[in-house]
Design a protein around this motif. Sequence first.
Motif: not given
Length: 262
Positions: A64-93
Amino acid sequence: MFPSLSTSIRGGVRARVGGRAARLLSSRPHSSLTHEMGRADRRLDKVKAEVDAVIALARSTSSRRREVEGRREVKQERHDEKEEARVLLSDLRTDHAGEYGAVAIYEGALPFVKSAAAKAFVKEHIDNERQHLRYFTHLLPPAERTSLLPLWKLAGWTLGALPSLISDRALFITIDAVESFVEEHYNEQINPLKKSGKYPAIRKLLEECCEDEVHHRDDARLRHSSPSSSPPPSPLLQGIEATWRAIVGGGSKGAVTLSRWM
């Protein structure tokens, strides 16, 4: 089927409280115990639901991030939520990998401990670590676990066996070092969740696991530092022990880093 949280709790309680209290627990009215089991199962369901939400959000991040960033339309808040989830998932791993390795440490120690007291220590704490491992095995699907589990099993077994071959004190110092790192690692996950207020069921589980690990550390520390348990070590031995603690802590940190990404 994965054992229910309530089954694990009952086993853990019996392991901790001893014979008389365990018999009292077993003699509780069936209806009361069934109600308690039901509450525990519902609680685990809440944790599982939050973990599934984290996985869904984290998995959507890359494509999703690659698709949005390719159009230069990143929404920072949504990006931050996804990044938090990615970090938490790696923590749980890493938590799953850590509990997997912890069980292996005690399995490696058990055949070689020198005294009955040390054997009782190992048996008590391995039951608790197995309980933790059941939680994370249930919560994380196989695709979200590290591929390095066979390596951590071998490394953990060796880390338990080698000091046990030397002395009970060496084992207790090793457990102290491992659990000191684990407490720090869990708190690095818990504190951001406290601050954000997100995923309260996951945070509660992490807090309880951390509390157990602190108990393991304190028990090991008391056993190797109490004057009644062993004479004070010589300056040379103190230096060797400090070096060993640093090696164990550094190795644990390296294992966490590798488990995040592999």
